[in-house]
Structures are given as C-alpha cells and as structure tokens.
Design a protein around this motif. Structure first.
Motif, PDB file in Angstrom:
ATOM      1  N   LEU A  64       0.935  -1.344   0.135  1.00  0.00           N
ATOM      2  CA  LEU A  64      -0.109  -0.018  -0.042  1.00  0.00           C
ATOM      3  C   LEU A  64       0.737   1.224   0.063  1.00  0.00           C
ATOM      4  O   LEU A  64       0.681   2.178   0.669  1.00  0.00           O
ATOM      5  N   HIS A  65       1.878   1.409  -1.028  1.00  0.00           N
ATOM      6  CA  HIS A  65       2.250   2.520  -1.317  1.00  0.00           C
ATOM      7  C   HIS A  65       1.891   3.341  -2.523  1.00  0.00           C
ATOM      8  O   HIS A  65       1.416   2.471  -3.293  1.00  0.00           O
ATOM      9  N   GLY A  66       1.471   4.382  -2.375  1.00  0.00           N
ATOM     10  CA  GLY A  66       0.668   5.083  -3.504  1.00  0.00           C
ATOM     11  C   GLY A  66       1.163   4.671  -4.713  1.00  0.00           C
ATOM     12  O   GLY A  66       0.417   4.638  -5.774  1.00  0.00           O
ATOM     13  N   ASP A  67       2.470   4.603  -5.034  1.00  0.00           N
ATOM     14  CA  ASP A  67       3.029   4.168  -6.522  1.00  0.00           C
ATOM     15  C   ASP A  67       2.612   2.895  -6.992  1.00  0.00           C
ATOM     16  O   ASP A  67       2.824   2.619  -8.239  1.00  0.00           O
ATOM     17  N   HIS A  68       2.097   2.122  -6.028  1.00  0.00           N
ATOM     18  CA  HIS A  68       1.556   0.849  -6.353  1.00  0.00           C
ATOM     19  C   HIS A  68       0.134   0.649  -6.530  1.00  0.00           C
ATOM     20  O   HIS A  68      -0.557  -0.447  -6.906  1.00  0.00           O
ATOM     21  N   CYS A  69      -0.630   1.727  -5.860  1.00  0.00           N
ATOM     22  CA  CYS A  69      -2.310   1.277  -5.910  1.00  0.00           C
ATOM     23  C   CYS A  69      -3.179   2.723  -6.017  1.00  0.00           C
ATOM     24  O   CYS A  69      -4.336   2.579  -6.280  1.00  0.00           O
ATOM     25  N   PHE A  70      -2.451   3.933  -6.111  1.00  0.00           N
ATOM     26  CA  PHE A  70      -3.415   5.346  -6.382  1.00  0.00           C
ATOM     27  C   PHE A  70      -4.105   5.068  -7.396  1.00  0.00           C
ATOM     28  O   PHE A  70      -4.969   6.067  -7.751  1.00  0.00           O
ATOM     29  N   GLY A  71      -3.981   4.097  -8.639  1.00  0.00           N
ATOM     30  CA  GLY A  71      -4.699   4.170  -9.885  1.00  0.00           C
ATOM     31  C   GLY A  71      -6.029   3.330  -9.419  1.00  0.00           C
ATOM     32  O   GLY A  71      -6.592   3.442 -10.580  1.00  0.00           O
ATOM     33  N   LEU A  72      -6.162   2.597  -8.535  1.00  0.00           N
ATOM     34  CA  LEU A  72      -7.063   1.393  -8.487  1.00  0.00           C
ATOM     35  C   LEU A  72      -8.501   2.247  -8.502  1.00  0.00           C
ATOM     36  O   LEU A  72      -9.246   1.589  -9.259  1.00  0.00           O
ATOM     37  N   MET A  73      -8.713   3.272  -7.599  1.00  0.00           N
ATOM     38  CA  MET A  73      -9.886   4.115  -7.775  1.00  0.00           C
ATOM     39  C   MET A  73     -10.443   4.378  -9.006  1.00  0.00           C
ATOM     40  O   MET A  73     -11.484   4.259  -9.445  1.00  0.00           O
ATOM     41  N   GLY A  74      -9.460   4.904  -9.864  1.00  0.00           N
ATOM     42  CA  GLY A  74      -9.798   5.801 -11.140  1.00  0.00           C
ATOM     43  C   GLY A  74     -10.162   4.349 -11.926  1.00  0.00           C
ATOM     44  O   GLY A  74     -11.196   4.116 -12.763  1.00  0.00           O
ATOM     45  N   LEU A  75      -9.342   3.210 -11.971  1.00  0.00           N
ATOM     46  CA  LEU A  75      -9.781   1.973 -12.703  1.00  0.00           C
ATOM     47  C   LEU A  75     -11.216   1.618 -12.600  1.00  0.00           C
ATOM     48  O   LEU A  75     -11.879   1.152 -13.473  1.00  0.00           O
ATOM     49  N   ILE A  76     -11.463   1.224 -11.133  1.00  0.00           N
ATOM     50  CA  ILE A  76     -12.652   0.716 -10.646  1.00  0.00           C
ATOM     51  C   ILE A  76     -13.818   1.602 -11.377  1.00  0.00           C
ATOM     52  O   ILE A  76     -14.836   1.189 -12.069  1.00  0.00           O
ATOM     53  N   SER A  77     -13.547   3.052 -11.196  1.00  0.00           N
ATOM     54  CA  SER A  77     -14.649   3.799 -11.589  1.00  0.00           C
ATOM     55  C   SER A  77     -14.879   4.002 -13.170  1.00  0.00           C
ATOM     56  O   SER A  77     -15.976   3.836 -13.538  1.00  0.00           O
ATOM     57  N   THR A  78     -13.618   3.798 -13.822  1.00  0.00           N
ATOM     58  CA  THR A  78     -13.708   3.856 -15.259  1.00  0.00           C
ATOM     59  C   THR A  78     -14.462   2.645 -15.657  1.00  0.00           C
ATOM     60  O   THR A  78     -15.302   2.416 -16.749  1.00  0.00           O
ATOM     61  N   PHE A  79     -14.089   1.467 -15.276  1.00  0.00           N
ATOM     62  CA  PHE A  79     -14.899  -0.023 -15.513  1.00  0.00           C
ATOM     63  C   PHE A  79     -16.445   0.363 -15.480  1.00  0.00           C
ATOM     64  O   PHE A  79     -16.925  -0.059 -16.244  1.00  0.00           O
ATOM     65  N   GLY A  80     -16.538   0.950 -14.535  1.00  0.00           N
ATOM     66  CA  GLY A  80     -18.161   1.005 -14.237  1.00  0.00           C
ATOM     67  C   GLY A  80     -18.622   2.005 -15.346  1.00  0.00           C
ATOM     68  O   GLY A  80     -19.760   1.728 -15.835  1.00  0.00           O
ATOM     69  N   MET A  81     -18.146   3.107 -15.668  1.00  0.00           N
ATOM     70  CA  MET A  81     -18.393   3.871 -16.779  1.00  0.00           C
ATOM     71  C   MET A  81     -18.715   2.979 -17.947  1.00  0.00           C
ATOM     72  O   MET A  81     -19.496   3.522 -18.952  1.00  0.00           O
ATOM     73  N   LEU A  82     -17.755   2.309 -18.372  1.00  0.00           N
ATOM     74  CA  LEU A  82     -17.638   1.527 -19.518  1.00  0.00           C
ATOM     75  C   LEU A  82     -18.663   0.502 -19.603  1.00  0.00           C
ATOM     76  O   LEU A  82     -18.830  -0.345 -20.530  1.00  0.00           O
ATOM     77  N   GLY A  83     -19.396   0.296 -18.486  1.00  0.00           N
ATOM     78  CA  GLY A  83     -20.624  -0.713 -18.447  1.00  0.00           C
ATOM     79  C   GLY A  83     -20.150  -2.170 -18.077  1.00  0.00           C
ATOM     80  O   GLY A  83     -20.786  -2.963 -18.473  1.00  0.00           O
ATOM     81  N   ARG A  84     -19.184  -2.172 -17.312  1.00  0.00           N
ATOM     82  CA  ARG A  84     -18.659  -3.538 -16.870  1.00  0.00           C
ATOM     83  C   ARG A  84     -19.876  -4.068 -16.050  1.00  0.00           C
ATOM     84  O   ARG A  84     -20.466  -3.587 -15.216  1.00  0.00           O
ATOM     85  N   THR A  85     -19.747  -5.419 -16.187  1.00  0.00           N
ATOM     86  CA  THR A  85     -20.942  -6.113 -15.195  1.00  0.00           C
ATOM     87  C   THR A  85     -20.264  -7.451 -14.594  1.00  0.00           C
ATOM     88  O   THR A  85     -20.764  -7.809 -13.747  1.00  0.00           O
ATOM     89  N   SER A  86     -19.147  -7.754 -15.046  1.00  0.00           N
ATOM     90  CA  SER A  86     -18.349  -8.899 -14.217  1.00  0.00           C
ATOM     91  C   SER A  86     -17.554  -8.310 -13.150  1.00  0.00           C
ATOM     92  O   SER A  86     -17.207  -7.682 -13.179  1.00  0.00           O
ATOM     93  N   PRO A  87     -17.474  -9.234 -12.358  1.00  0.00           N
ATOM     94  CA  PRO A  87     -16.968  -8.860 -10.839  1.00  0.00           C
ATOM     95  C   PRO A  87     -15.578  -8.676 -11.346  1.00  0.00           C
ATOM     96  O   PRO A  87     -14.817  -9.081 -12.218  1.00  0.00           O
TER      97      PRO A  87
END
Lengths: 304, 304
Positions: A64-87
């Motif tokens: 959990l250092h930022g340079d290894h995980c700070f992109g996760l929320m953006g990725l999760i959020s973008t997956f949502g906007m792109l209509g992802r349905t699979s877990p």
C-alpha cells in the motif's frame, strides 16, 4: 502454444517522471488478463497498450504505497462507466479492504458490477488464486510495510496424443483420455505399445514472478526457483547500496543475484529511481552477474 | 502588470483518453499558484507544464467525482517526497475531509508538512480564501452531487503616482499615501491640485471564473458578470442537449450563452465528452453565440 505475456505499463518508482509511470503490469495467461499493481495513471497506460479494459478480471496489489495502488479507484470507476458487469477481484494487503469500501461508497455509487476484495497475508507464501490452468501465489518480500510479490504459475498440462499412432492402432476414442494420462495400449494380438510411442510430451508449465518492492533477500531465490521470467525491482545501482538497504529497496546487482541463484530464464529490471537519466548503468551491473537481463520499459510486452 | 495566468493541465471529462487528461488547472496570480481540481495524473501534467511543484499553495476541488479529485493523494504524497515543508490548503466539499484524513493516515505516514482542509459550502456564493491582493469565492453549480465553481478576483489596487508631478509640486514622501488614496494637494500658495492630475488610474482588477461541472444555469451569469475569462464546461454539443440535461452537464452553446449574458472577456471551453474526435464542433456552436471563445487544451496558458 497458448499466450503467456507480461505487458509492462509502468516501471518507475515513487516519483513519477516524464519518462516512467508508476508500477503496473498486466499478466496475460491464455485468455485471462490479471493486473499487478496499479499506480496513478495506470488506466491511461492501459488505454495506450490497447489491452481491452473489460478483459481484466483481477488486480493483485503488492503493497500500500501510493505508486503501487493510487490508480485503483480510477480504474474501478472507469470500468463502471464503460458498463462492466463482471466482477473484479482485488487481491491486496487486508488494510486496503475497509479503505476501498469507503472510497467506493463515496465515489462509485451505482456501480453495476461487484468488486470482490481478497485480503492477502503478505507474510506467507501461499496460493491466493487458482483455476484449472493457473495458480497465483504470494511471495513475502522485505519492504518498509507489508508487501508481497506474486508468482503466476501454469499448471502442468497432459501430453499430446499422436493422432497417426491412434489411427494406426485403431485405439477407440473412449480410451484416449487414459493414454493422455499415461496408459499404454495393448493390441488385440497382446503387444504392449508404450505410452511414449503414442504421445508427445506436454509443454513445460511456465511461470512468472513479480517481486517489487523489496530489500535484497538472499533466500528469495528459493521461492522463484526456475521461473521463466523474474521481474525484480532494481531501484538503485551498487554505489547506492546503502541507500537501497535503508529504504528497503534493491540494487540491480542484487536483483541479478536472485535471478542467478534461482536459475531463472530471464530477468526484467524495473522500479527505477528517478535519479537515473539512463538506466543502462543498472543493466550493465546486472548483466555482469546474470547475462539474460533486460530493462523493463513502458509499452514492452514480454512473451514466455 | 503582475501575471494572472491560467495553466490548463487537463480538460477532458470522466473517461480519460489518449488526447485529454481529467480536469485540473493552475491559476497563477502574482507569485501565488493555486490549483483547481486535481484529476488522476495531474502531478504528471504538472511536471510537463514545468510549474514548480513547491509553489502550489492550495488546491480548490469543485466536487467529489473522481475525474476532479483522484489525483489529490498522489500530489500530496509527491509533495512530501520532494521535501515540502509549507502547508498545503485544500478547499473542497466537506465530505472529503474525513476521507482525506483516513487516506493520509494510510498512505502518508511521516509527512513533513501540514495539509489544512477547508470545507466549502457549495450551496453558497461566498469568499473561501482571501489575502491582501485576491479573493477566491465559491460559485454554486447544478450538478448531480454537491458542486461549486471558483471565482478568482483581484482586489482593486491604488492608482499610480505621477512621479514628475510629485517632484514638480515638492510633495513630501509622507503625503504620497494620502494621494494614492485619493487626496488632492494644496500648494503653499493655496492652489488645490486635484488628485487626477497627480495620479494615473490603477489597472482594472482582473477576475477568472472556473465553472465545472454544471447543467446550464440561466442565472449563472449574475455570479460571473464581467470576468475577464470564464472557463465553462461544455461536455456536449447541442444535438446532445437532452443528454447534457440528464447528466447535469452543459452544451457548448449553453456555455456561450452564460458568457454572453455575463459580458465576459473570453470564454474557454473544456470537460469534453470522449465522443468528440475533434472538438471543433463545440467551438463552432459556441462562437455563434459568443465569438471570443476558445477551446481549452492541455498545456495551454491563458493570460488575463
């Protein structure tokens, strides 16, 4: 042979520069895409790589250092906007669980897919994911905070049938599985045809180990013995070995020592300190210890 | 004249593309640098812009959608690694406060500078920051969640002394401040020299308004009346006006209507939907309503 590839999205260290992005890779095994680490800006790197966003099924976070995980929320959020349905499965040190939940409540209301969190015990070497063709195991590393690498290992496959031999001996279809599993064949005349004449050996099961971030661990080679490709952090060069030790990082020479002792096929360096204008100095010192070494670079695809 | 510049770091909308970054700008007023919004990857954009990281004194967040704030933690963390010691002020909807605190406890142990959080009431038009030369006020906007724009307004300065007139009338230094503040001068002979002969008018106080994200607000022009530059989101074009309304965004034409009604000097468009390969379509429709319009672009510097 089925694909087994490593897509390097970012191989810089904590300070992002104009040359390197923070840590992230995508491991492609057969049709599966698994991300390892997800520094800030990973989703843009992913877009550059032309890897299909929707095909990523899991993200493995080393620490959990930022340079290894700070992109996760953006990725999760973008997956949502792109209509992802699979877990989407997230494997990470347990501390991230409640934080991820709180962030998702604040930033991802109405997400139409599930994010499944799996706490990883970074102190143990154990299987954290398994399916019919692959296991992913944690590799305890020695960093300032809880941290582990990940070992992606194919399961052994069965040998291939020699079709012409099957035809020649008129072996029935229902018996083929037995032969794949090692059985011999006895003809009507009572002759025993050994399995080796009926099959060709299976491809060697391949393995990839991702080890970032860590101090030099003299015993790490035991956990990554014989892997085809080892990614090992090499934040510093040897003149900065004291600094590496102080900040729980490794030098390129130390990365190469692990590669050599583990008899790996290929070593990939990465997680470069921003002090290096040109990382060739790291490559040169690693190659002196382990010749089959290459410098990780954004956009690189390494085939196993 | 002292500099008053807008540095555009990102002017895409929620989905980052290879063309646009998510929202962020730096407002430079005299020697002060203030960031407005901080989407993922902003710190890399900041590095590209060659703006000194350490000179940023505050960050104003419009609302808590990821494309406006996911870069904040990375920025705070990087400031720490670069040895920052001066406080960083964060102005944002109050909800962000506890989240920021929790994230900093997890990711920024041992930070050697203070992050001071200021909760902004997005429903009110009020001064949120003030110093001797500038005020920053909130501008309530109409978005899906609590959201406000920010108005950066110079304070009026005093007129300039005409040095040659001061010398001519032998006006003592201790009286100059009175003249700057509007006093006339009475000579020893009793002649009154009107202030206007002794001074030239001060420069007009400049103002910049940042308005993103929002539905078209017919009354918004009252809050941004006469500003030199208005940045107004223009996520869509007119054929997508229904969609704009549905998602609480604006069309380029609507942005131009606000600019026209507010008699601003210049309109800058931004927050483009990723559907536009070329945003000229947005520029063309805005210019029909308000001619002094330009398309915001990453790397652009707008001087007031």
């Amino acid at each position: 042979m089925e694909p087994f590839k490593i897509h390097i999205l970012g191989c810089g260290s904590a300070l992002p520069t104009l040359k390197h992005h923070t840590s992230s890779q995508v491991v492609e095994v057969r049709s599966k895409l698994m991300m390892v680490d997800c520094g800030e800006g990973t989703q843009v790197q992913l877009r550059k790589s032309r890897i299909g966003f929707t095909r990523i099924q899991s993200v493995f976070i080393s620490h959990l250092h930022g340079d290894h995980c700070f992109g996760l929320m953006g990725l999760i959020s973008t997956f949502g906007m792109l209509g992802r349905t699979s877990p989407l499965h997230v494997y990470a040190p347990g501390e991230l669980g409640p934080m991820l939940k709180a962030q998702m409540e604040m930033f991802c209301q109405g997400l139409e897919y599930e994010v499944v969190f799996h706490a990883v015990d970074t102190t143990k070497c154990q299987v954290v994911y398994e399916d019919k063709s692959l296991t992913v195991s944690s590799i305890p590393l020695d960093h300032r905070i809880a941290c582990c690498g990940y070992l992606f290992r194919e399961k052994p496959t069965l040998p291939h049938i020699k079709r012409d031999m099957i035809d020649f001996y008129h072996i029935p279809v229902c018996y083929i599985n037995n032969i794949k599993n090692g059985a011999d064949w006895t003809t009507e005349e009572g002759d025993v045809i050994p399995n080796a004449r009926l099959t060709t050996p299976a491809e060697k099961a391949r393995a990839y180990a991702y080890c970032s971030d860590t101090r030099y661990m003299p015993a790490l080679h035991r956990m990554v013995e014989g892997v085809d490709v080892l990614y090992h952090e090499s934040t510093y060069d040897t003149p900065n070995e004291g600094r590496a030790r102080l900040y729980y990082h490794s030098t390129a020479r130390q990365a190469a020592m692990v590669a050599r002792d583990a008899h790996v096929g290929k070593l990939v360096l990465g997680h470069y300190s921003s002090r290096y204008e040109d990382e060739k100095v790291l490559l040169i010192e690693a190659k002196k210890v382990f010749s089959n070494t290459l410098l990780g670079q954004e956009g690189q695809v390494i085939r196993l």
